[in-house]
Design an enzyme around this catalytic site. Structure first.
Site, mmCIF file in Angstrom:
data_model
loop_
_atom_site.group_PDB
_atom_site.id
_atom_site.type_symbol
_atom_site.label_atom_id
_atom_site.label_comp_id
_atom_site.label_asym_id
_atom_site.label_seq_id
_atom_site.Cartn_x
_atom_site.Cartn_y
_atom_site.Cartn_z
ATOM 1 N N GLY A 10 -0.848 2.268 2.898
ATOM 2 C CA GLY A 10 0.333 3.071 3.223
ATOM 3 C C GLY A 10 0.138 4.453 2.638
ATOM 4 N N GLN A 13 5.214 8.695 1.888
ATOM 5 C CA GLN A 13 5.763 9.449 0.762
ATOM 6 C C GLN A 13 5.297 8.885 -0.580
ATOM 7 O OE1 GLN A 13 7.024 12.251 1.788
ATOM 8 N NE2 GLN A 13 9.250 12.010 1.711
ATOM 9 N N GLY A 15 2.854 6.665 -1.070
ATOM 10 C CA GLY A 15 1.394 6.611 -1.090
ATOM 11 C C GLY A 15 0.778 7.922 -1.567
ATOM 12 N N ASN A 121 9.733 -2.687 0.780
ATOM 13 C CA ASN A 121 11.015 -3.413 0.749
ATOM 14 C C ASN A 121 11.219 -4.272 1.982
ATOM 15 O OD1 ASN A 121 12.501 -2.898 -1.640
ATOM 16 N ND2 ASN A 121 12.806 -0.765 -0.994
ATOM 17 N N HIS A 176 15.450 -7.188 -6.645
ATOM 18 C CA HIS A 176 15.573 -5.736 -6.448
ATOM 19 C C HIS A 176 16.666 -5.480 -5.409
ATOM 20 C CE1 HIS A 176 14.461 -1.575 -6.462
ATOM 21 N NE2 HIS A 176 14.034 -1.569 -5.214
HETATM 22 P P1 A3D Z 1 6.957 6.166 4.368
HETATM 23 O O1 A3D Z 1 6.871 7.557 3.875
HETATM 24 O O2 A3D Z 1 7.569 5.913 5.693
HETATM 25 O O3 A3D Z 1 5.483 5.553 4.336
HETATM 26 C C1 A3D Z 1 5.183 4.306 4.848
HETATM 27 C C2 A3D Z 1 3.791 4.392 5.450
HETATM 28 O O4 A3D Z 1 3.429 3.095 5.909
HETATM 29 C C3 A3D Z 1 3.682 5.343 6.654
HETATM 30 O O5 A3D Z 1 2.711 6.339 6.405
HETATM 31 C C4 A3D Z 1 3.269 4.419 7.794
HETATM 32 O O6 A3D Z 1 2.377 5.031 8.707
HETATM 33 C C5 A3D Z 1 2.577 3.299 7.028
HETATM 34 N N1 A3D Z 1 2.447 2.078 7.799
HETATM 35 C C6 A3D Z 1 3.276 1.552 8.721
HETATM 36 N N2 A3D Z 1 2.764 0.415 9.228
HETATM 37 C C7 A3D Z 1 1.575 0.221 8.595
HETATM 38 C C8 A3D Z 1 0.581 -0.778 8.665
HETATM 39 N N3 A3D Z 1 0.695 -1.825 9.505
HETATM 40 N N4 A3D Z 1 -0.490 -0.654 7.863
HETATM 41 C C9 A3D Z 1 -0.619 0.377 7.019
HETATM 42 N N5 A3D Z 1 0.301 1.361 6.911
HETATM 43 C C10 A3D Z 1 1.375 1.279 7.685
HETATM 44 O O7 A3D Z 1 7.750 5.237 3.304
HETATM 45 P P2 A3D Z 1 7.762 5.373 1.699
HETATM 46 O O8 A3D Z 1 6.386 5.637 1.217
HETATM 47 O O9 A3D Z 1 8.878 6.264 1.300
HETATM 48 O O10 A3D Z 1 8.214 3.875 1.320
HETATM 49 C C11 A3D Z 1 7.351 2.794 1.538
HETATM 50 C C12 A3D Z 1 8.047 1.470 1.280
HETATM 51 O O11 A3D Z 1 8.439 1.380 -0.092
HETATM 52 C C13 A3D Z 1 9.345 1.254 2.081
HETATM 53 O O12 A3D Z 1 9.404 -0.072 2.543
HETATM 54 C C14 A3D Z 1 10.440 1.509 1.058
HETATM 55 O O13 A3D Z 1 11.639 0.837 1.363
HETATM 56 C C15 A3D Z 1 9.797 0.960 -0.188
HETATM 57 N N6 A3D Z 1 10.373 1.420 -1.454
HETATM 58 C C16 A3D Z 1 10.385 0.532 -2.478
HETATM 59 C C17 A3D Z 1 10.908 0.904 -3.698
HETATM 60 C C18 A3D Z 1 10.903 -0.070 -4.829
HETATM 61 O O14 A3D Z 1 11.180 0.308 -5.940
HETATM 62 C C19 A3D Z 1 10.596 -1.466 -4.579
HETATM 63 C C20 A3D Z 1 11.419 2.194 -3.883
HETATM 64 C C21 A3D Z 1 11.388 3.075 -2.819
HETATM 65 C C22 A3D Z 1 10.859 2.676 -1.603
#
Ligand code: A3D
Length: 317
Positions: A10, A13, A15, A121, A176
């Site tokens: 991933g 944001q 990542g 999540n 969580h």
């Molecule tokens: P975002 O910036 O959308 O990044 C997610 C990435 O996943 C994107 O670049 C997508 O292209 C990529 N992606 C989608 N499908 C696939 C796949 N099959 N294989 C590989 N990559 C893929 O989201 P983010 O970085 O802001 O958040 C990522 C996740 O973390 C989300 O599910 C959030 O809800 C979660 N999150 C968790 C917490 C915790 O504290 C647990 C806090 C904040 C966000």
């Protein structure tokens, strides 16, 4: 001796911040995988080009091929959609389960000896799914939530008392979600109970409790507070820092005691589910779960939180 290798699944944001933190702390070489062509390559090139400015030596590679994660010591998973305003984490379960299934298969095939830290999540369900599909031992598949939830709790306490956040100690347990369990009894400033300090500050027990209740409520809703402000996604700096803290403890065998979403086998009265509890994280991943007595009120909150986790996990197809 070869450098450690960290794979980020991933490249969104969270990542991006993960990659930058890995580089700044020289945790090892980093490979970022994403399905979007150019995105991981662009982000990793961008970070790599300031190595001379920030003074780090590590290889950073972006990829759309799972083969490149081969040999990873630690894999951090953020693939999946984030929340938008009005959504709960649980609303993401259907779409993110599909994503997690393909991700876990990729990790199983290409980094079979890695330690996996899941951030996607709804966290408790995604860790459960990731472990099931990889088949990795439980000590090697964990989730990040408690480090961040606890950090948020500590921040609100520090602001309220006007003290350095570095001297605040506090922890949340459980799932969580909105039912997480901030442990008021163990919240302290260098060992001094926070409740005692609040009672001194307000010279009124009821007022002190009211202030603490408000901080507990804000901690439980802290992710949503950020989502409501950002409008386009969820928190990303803080979950990245929190996961890096866990990865570093494993990579450097620090044996830090961190609230971790770990598989329980009877601890805290929970059997067969992933729930947030204090764990020793070292070279063997979860090396110990530190169990302690909860009082009746805490146990009731834990039971409620665990019931929500069970319902969530049960709803996965
Ligand atoms: P975002 O910036 O959308 O990044 C997610 C990435 O996943 C994107 O670049 C997508 O292209 C990529 N992606 C989608 N499908 C696939 C796949 N099959 N294989 C590989 N990559 C893929 O989201 P983010 O970085 O802001 O958040 C990522 C996740 O973390 C989300 O599910 C959030 O809800 C979660 N999150 C968790 C917490 C915790 O504290 C647990 C806090 C904040 C966000």
């Amino acid at each position: 001796m070869a450098r450690k290798k960290i794979a980020l699944i991933g490249g969104g944001q969270i990542g991006g911040v993960l990659a930058q933190l890995c580089a700044l702390r020289e945790l090892g070489d980093v490979v970022m995988f994403d399905i979007v062509e150019g995105l991981p390559q662009g982000k990793m090139l961008d970070i790599a080009e300031v190595g001379s400015v920030d003074g780090f030596d590590c290889c950073l590679k972006g990829t759309n091929s799972y083969e490149d994660i081969a040999g990873a010591d630690v894999v951090i998973v953020t693939a999946g959609l984030p929340r938008k305003p009005g959504m709960s984490r649980d609303d993401l379960i259907e779409v993110n389960s599909k994503i997690m299934t393909s991700v876990a298969e990729g990790i199983k095939a290409h980094a079979p000896n890695s330690f996996v830290i899941v951030i996607s999540n709804p966290l408790d369900a995604m860790v459960t799914l990731c472990q099931k599909i990889t088949g990795f031992p439980y000590n090697r598949v964990i989730g990040q939530a408690g480090v961040l939830d606890s950090a948020r709790f500590k921040t609100f306490i520090a602001w309220e008392l006007g003290v350095s956040v570095k001297d605040v100690n506090a922890m949340t347990l459980g799932g969580h979600g909105d039912d997480m369990v901030p442990l008021v009894r163990y919240a302290s400033v260098n060992g001094i109970p926070v409740m005692e300090l609040l009672e001194k500050k307000y010279k009124d027990k009821a007022k002190a409790k009211e202030i603490m209740d408000a901080m507990v409520k804000r901690t439980r809703g802290a992710g949503g507070e950020v989502v409501a402000l950002l409008k386009t996604g969820s928190a990303f700096y803080s979950p990245a820092s929190s996961a890096i803290c866990m990865a570093e403890s494993i990579l450097k065998d620090q044996k830090r005691v961190l609230p971790t979403c770990a598989f329980l086998n009877g601890e805290f009265g929970v059997k067969g589910f992933y729930v947030g509890v204090p764990c020793v994280l070292g070279a063997n991943g979860v090396e110990a779960i530190l169990e302690f007595e909860l009082d009746a009120e805490e146990q009731a909150m834990m039971d409620k939180s665990v019931a929500a986790v069970k319902e969530l996990v049960g709803s996965m197809k």
